[in-house]
Design an enzyme around this catalytic site. Structure first.
Site, PDB file in Angstrom:
ATOM      1  N   SER A 296       0.821  -1.207   0.020  1.00  0.00           N
ATOM      2  CA  SER A 296      -0.025   0.147   0.005  1.00  0.00           C
ATOM      3  C   SER A 296       0.865   1.259  -0.101  1.00  0.00           C
ATOM      4  CB  SER A 296      -0.754  -0.022   1.083  1.00  0.00           C
ATOM      5  OG  SER A 296      -0.271   0.227   2.511  1.00  0.00           O
ATOM      6  N   LYS A 297       0.098   2.551   0.084  1.00  0.00           N
ATOM      7  CA  LYS A 297       1.180   3.740  -0.011  1.00  0.00           C
ATOM      8  C   LYS A 297       1.910   3.912   0.945  1.00  0.00           C
ATOM      9  CE  LYS A 297      -2.155   6.395  -2.967  1.00  0.00           C
ATOM     10  NZ  LYS A 297      -2.984   7.614  -2.959  1.00  0.00           N
ATOM     11  N   ARG A 298       1.660   3.115   2.210  1.00  0.00           N
ATOM     12  CA  ARG A 298       2.452   3.575   3.512  1.00  0.00           C
ATOM     13  C   ARG A 298       3.823   2.546   3.232  1.00  0.00           C
ATOM     14  NH1 ARG A 298      -0.684  -0.984   5.199  1.00  0.00           N
ATOM     15  NH2 ARG A 298       0.234  -2.842   5.625  1.00  0.00           N
ATOM     16  N   HIS A 299       3.822   1.652   2.252  1.00  0.00           N
ATOM     17  CA  HIS A 299       5.281   1.266   1.897  1.00  0.00           C
ATOM     18  C   HIS A 299       6.086   2.045   1.101  1.00  0.00           C
ATOM     19  CE1 HIS A 299       2.949  -2.504   2.763  1.00  0.00           C
ATOM     20  NE2 HIS A 299       3.922  -2.678   3.728  1.00  0.00           N
ATOM     21  N   GLY A 300       5.167   3.021   0.224  1.00  0.00           N
ATOM     22  CA  GLY A 300       6.243   3.711  -0.736  1.00  0.00           C
ATOM     23  C   GLY A 300       5.113   4.000  -1.910  1.00  0.00           C
TER      24      GLY A 300
END
Length: 534
Positions: A296-300
């Protein structure tokens, strides 16, 4: 008599031969499917958002499988969710796959024998097949309002009660399933709003085989109870449109993420209701981050647009994404799209979730940058340089001299660059007057300001010879000989010269930078640094 015996013997022999052929065929059915039928698979996105890594990985595996089998790869737009649909997402899809270099054989933009390939243009087809299921007593008209269904769901959730037929589902209670068909049709003809729901066979078990996960059994009581096939506005739900389209488009293999596994029993039930054979299923491993959770976006970055803005090459993304959850050949890391297609096999997919490692992707991107010729790299990064204002104001195009310098500078940055956008940033000192950093940046280890100034004053005589040297080797010989003669460490004289010329302690290779900048500008910058230090 003998003739009769001969006839009976021959007949039995033929029967035995037929059974033998049938037995061999059954044993080799999977082999036959994968080797003789024309494989047709598809990527069927819903244009409700930007293309992201998970979707592209699904599309890529379908593309590679079709190419590896000499089959056809289709694109279908499942745009029945009209509340979230946006045409800009369709354009993003086309732009993304054009950039990645993946071409489909049939699709909305190029047509094909199964056109149209946009579900919103096929609504009459879905209505026809929904009504066919009513005729077969496999579906029924439902007149329950959205408010009633929401109320039932809320009551069940609050009471933690089981759904219909003892299942744990919290959906529809099948209230309209028992309405006589004649009555239901009269109510519909009178204009009463209604949907069409599928009759899930109660108390049964649905079985299917997944190429990756093996044989799967699913109790029908745990399937979404009597799901809507056709909504009151005449639009199909995902499930009806998906099954009808896959059948009519002669899709032989459905490769999709494992998050869709729970929908497969429902789809199999629908195929059975129509009397159709369902495609081969292969539910692909999920894509997780290094923490083991869904990417998800929290990973990049996850959208392909973000990767493009950061300066990734399409070849690097294709190469790396193809390896997330699949293997190809021992001891080999770099593959072209064509090489991946030659080596792809469903048997080489992993059951475990694939881990998306951004550091590995960066490594691949760096490798592909180094594989580019200087002309190719300049062509790819020049628009980024123009946008960044490298040649003047933002958006200014380079003049012929600036363009020549930019091309000459490609070898300076190629070996260390990870992202395309880094390249214009690293070359700023060649096109603009630099601002000198604080004096401490010039100091070699354990040297004072006065010592550094004196060293740079002595080393000034090296600037012109190094800038005019025909090669890096010649320039290096020049400064090495000077350092040895003066009893100075090579690194101690290199550091203040580097900062004076580029404005930073870390920069592209010094000798090449001096040669491109020229003796006059290099001497002027050196004198400016000496003045600062003195």
């Amino acid at each position: 008599m003998a003739g009769g015996l001969f006839f009976i013997s021959a007949f039995c022999g033929h029967i035995f031969l037929v059974f033998l052929v049938f037995w061999i065929f059954q044993l080799n059915r999977q082999y036959y499917i994968l080797n003789y039928m024309i494989v047709r698979d598809r990527y069927a996105p819903s244009p409700t958002g930007l293309q992201h890594i998970g979707g592209v990985r699904t599309a890529l595996f379908n593309y590679l499988f079709a190419r590896s089998m000499g089959g056809k790869f289709l694109l279908r737009l499942e745009d029945t969710d009209r509340t979230r649909f946006d045409q800009s997402f369709v354009e993003n899809l086309y732009d993304t796959f054009n950039w990645l270099g993946m071409k489909w054989d049939e699709g909305p933009d190029i047509g094909g024998p199964a056109a149209p390939y946009i579900q919103s243009e096929r609504t009459e087809t879905y209505k026809k097949y929904a009504l066919e299921l009513i005729e077969k007593d496999k579906a029924y008209l439902c007149f329950c309002s959205a408010e009633r269904i929401d109320k039932i769901r809320q009551e069940r959730e609050a009471a933690h009660s089981k759904g219909p037929s003892g299942s744990h589902a919290t959906g529809y209670d099948r209230f309209c399933r028992s309405i006589p068909r004649e009555e239901a049709e009269k109510r519909a003809a009178a204009g009463e709003a209604h949907t069409i729901r599928l009759k899930i066979p109660l108390g049964e078990t649905t079985r299917f085989t997944d190429h990756l996960l093996g044989d799967i059994e699913w109790k029908n009581d745990d399937v979404n109870p009597d799901p809507v096939l056709l909504k009151s506005d005449g639009f199909p739900t995902y499930h009806l449109a998906n099954v009808v389209d896959d059948h009519l488009m002669e899709i032989t293999h459905v490769l999709r993420a494992q998050e869709w596994l729970s929908s497969t029993p429902l789809h199999v039930i629908m195929y059975q209701a129509f009397g159709w054979e369902h495609p081969e299923f292969c539910h692909l491993p999920m894509v997780n981050g290094l923490d083991g959770k869904k990417l998800s976006k929290r990973h990049g970055a996850t959208s392909i647009d973000e990767f493009r803005r950061q300066g990734y090459l399409p070849e690097a993304l294709i190469n790396y994404v193809a390896l997330v959850g699949a293997s190809y050949e021992e001891g080999k890391d770099i593959y072209t799209l064509e090489e991946l297609a030659e080596r792809f096999s469903l048997d080489k997919l992993s059951k475990a979730s694939g881990i998306f490692d951004y550091k590995k992707l960066e490594w691949y991107n760096g490798q592909y940058i180094r594989m580019k010729s200087d002309d190719e790299l300049a062509f790819l990064t020049l628009p980024l340089a123009v946008e960044a204002g490298l040649f003047g104001s933002r958006g200014s195009e380079p003049n012929p001299e600036q363009k020549k310098i930019y091309l000459l500078a490609m070898p300076l940055v190629k070996e260390r660059a990870v992202f395309l956008k880094e390249i214009p940033e690293k070359l700023t000192f060649l096109f603009r007057e630099i601002e000198l950093p604080p004096v401490e940046e010039f100091f070699p280890k354990k040297m004072s300001r006065e010592e550094t100034a004196g060293l740079l004053i002595k080393g000034r005589d090296l600037i012109a010879p190094m800038a005019l040297a025909a090669s890096d080797a010649e320039a290096e010989d020049c400064i090495k000989a000077w350092a040895e003669k003066e009893g100075v460490k090579l690194g101690d004289i290199m550091m203040p010269i580097r900062v004076a010329i580029t404005g930073a302690r870390v920069s592209p290779p010094l000798f090449g930078s001096l040669r491109i900048l020229g003796a006059e500008k290099s001497l002027a910058r050196t004198d400016k640094a000496i003045a600062l230090l003195s």
